[in-house]
Design an enzyme around this catalytic site. Structure first.
Site, PDB file in Angstrom:
ATOM      1  CB  CYS A  62      -0.908  -0.009   1.233  1.00 64.96           C
ATOM      2  SG  CYS A  62      -1.979   1.433   1.397  1.00 64.96           S
ATOM      3  CB  CYS A 143      -7.683   0.100   2.348  1.00 63.36           C
ATOM      4  SG  CYS A 143      -7.522  -0.808   3.911  1.00 63.36           S
ATOM      5  CD  GLN A 243     -15.155 -13.426  14.879  1.00 63.28           C
ATOM      6  OE1 GLN A 243     -14.060 -12.862  14.864  1.00 63.28           O
ATOM      7  NE2 GLN A 243     -15.670 -13.930  15.996  1.00 63.28           N
ATOM      8  CD  GLU A 290     -23.996 -10.348  23.002  1.00 59.98           C
ATOM      9  OE1 GLU A 290     -23.709  -9.183  23.347  1.00 59.98           O
ATOM     10  OE2 GLU A 290     -23.130 -11.228  22.749  1.00 59.98           O
ATOM     11  CG  ASP A 338     -15.725 -15.019  20.019  1.00 55.38           C
ATOM     12  OD1 ASP A 338     -14.635 -14.561  20.416  1.00 55.38           O
ATOM     13  OD2 ASP A 338     -16.190 -14.789  18.890  1.00 55.38           O
ATOM     14  CB  CYS A 364      -9.557 -11.148  19.354  1.00 56.63           C
ATOM     15  SG  CYS A 364     -10.286 -10.106  20.634  1.00 56.63           S
TER      16      CYS A 364
END
Length: 411
Positions: A62, A143, A243, A290, A338, A364
């Site tokens: 880039c 990008c 995600q 949740e 998660d 993550c």
């Protein structure tokens, strides 16, 4: 004033690290083995000149690399980059007895959600990403991590930012590619006047965007933004968590689904809009938990209009404040969780006390994953495998899926 440095290693954030008499110095956009000059300020330095390059240095993908702070490692050869990213997981999980698989690589031009920064200036509207460790916005025209649908819309998004801007400060524009078009969720752009609202709405329709929301208020929604989770269509709420890439989501879901295939009843904790729950429901009953009401409502609607699913139930619950107890968990024979980057310490303590035989931990953040896995191991679980997954191309971030088992007690 510039000084000469020799780079010894890559740090956790992708910066080159030079050892000096006064400690480590972190220099962005440098590689191990390189000799550079850089302007030092405390433990950081800005690269000034590359004197001796690493044989692993390649041409960045880039034109904005080095100014834009979105990517840290476009200059590192692909195999070395992937090895470094896998090693982040290996290093963080040292001391945990487990098999760590090969990194699942991320292809360029696949990221479906980006958060852009915008600000009006005397010379026009800036739209892009912040400079490395700076509030300065680097306006972008390309990008290589993002889907073409985002890159091709940059001019339109910049024009939209100009239309809705009602603040001298910078604001955020989260852009998500959905099956219906771009979902644009703006935050902190200021209060819209009626004329601004009308003009922006007409512009959104003309551009073919699916939705514009500002601070979670839907300004206009010509089309419901729909995302597919397996075979289930879900109309996601404004700014919904997804995600980063569809391919990574599919890989994670396949790993989790394979591990939980013998489970008849599964608890999906931190379920979001249902990326795991709605796939798992193809062969198991699923209870989705949740804390975000809009995400849970989207999951519920998706399950109700789908065909061929087992029973799906939902529960709104803040799992940080009130995790499912081990007694509640014992009603299930499979669990997937998660959580956000902070991990799920209290929830892991309850899972550790349970006798759920199959658990999948998705994370993550390898640091909090290591902590949560240690809690589960101390509770009698064995880690069967950990799979590192790259869905944050050329950044220091890495996803991982850990699979655990525990012999179930006889009742």
């Amino acid at each position: 004033m510039s000084a000469r440095f020799t780079i010894g290693k890559l740090g956790a954030q992708g910066d080159g690290v030079a050892e000096t008499e006064t400690g480590e110095v972190f220099i962005p956009f440098t590689l191990p083995g390189e000799t550079v000059t850089a302007a030092r300020e405390r433990d950081r330095a800005a690269l000034r000149a590359l004197i001796e390059a690493s044989p692993l240095r390649i041409e960045p993908a880039c034109r904005h690399f080095g100014e834009c702070g979105g990517c840290a490692l476009q200059h590192l050869e692909a195999q070395a980059y992937q090895q470094w990213k896998r090693e982040k997981v290996v290093h963080t999980l040292r001391g945990i007895d487990c098999e760590i698989g090969d990194l699942v690589a991320c292809a360029p031009h696949t990221r479906r959600r980006v958060v852009l920064a915008a600000r009006r200036t005397e010379t026009g509207m800036l739209l892009g990403f912040n400079r490395h460790l700076s509030p300065e916005i680097i306006s972008i025209s390309e990008c290589p991590i993002s889907l073409p649908g985002i890159v091709g819309a940059l001019d339109g998004l910049r024009a939209l930012a100009e239309l809705i801007c009602a603040t001298p400060k910078s604001f955020r524009m989260a852009v998500t590619v959905t099956g219906s078009g771009l979902d644009v969720a703006v935050h902190e752009s200021g209060k819209l006047g009626e004329n601004q609202r009308r003009v922006a709405s007409n512009f959104v329709i003309a551009q073919g965007f699916a939705r514009l929301s500002i601070d979670d208020e839907i300004i206009i929604e010509p089309k419901k933004p729909v995302v597919m989770f397996g075979s289930v269509a879900v109309a996601v709420p404004p700014g919904a968590f997804l995600q980063a890439t569809e391919a990574a989501e599919r890989t994670m879901a396949d790993i989790v689904g394979g591990h939980l295939k013998r489970a008849k009843k599964i608890a999906d904790l931190f379920a979001g809009c249902g990326s795991f729950a709605l796939r798992l429901a193809a062969r198991s009953e699923v209870h989705a938990v949740e804390g975000d009401a809009a995400a849970l409502s989207a999951l519920d609607r998706g399950s109700r209009f789908a065909t061929g699913l087992k029973r799906v139930t939902g529960e709104r619950r803040d799992l940080f404040r009130r995790p499912l107890t081990f007694k509640e968990l014992n009603a299930f024979d499979g669990v997937v969780f998660d959580p956000p980057r902070a991990g799920a310490e209290d929830q892991s303590k309850q899972i550790a006390r349970s006798d759920v035989p199959f658990v999948a931990a998705v994370s993550c953040n390898p640091v909090t994953l290591a902590r949560d896995l240690r809690i589960l191991i101390d509770g009698g679980y064995a880690v069967k495998s950990v799979t590192p997954i790259d869905q944050f191309l050329w950044s220091p971030h890495v996803e991982a899926v850990a699979l655990l088992e525990k012999p179930r007690k006889r009742r």
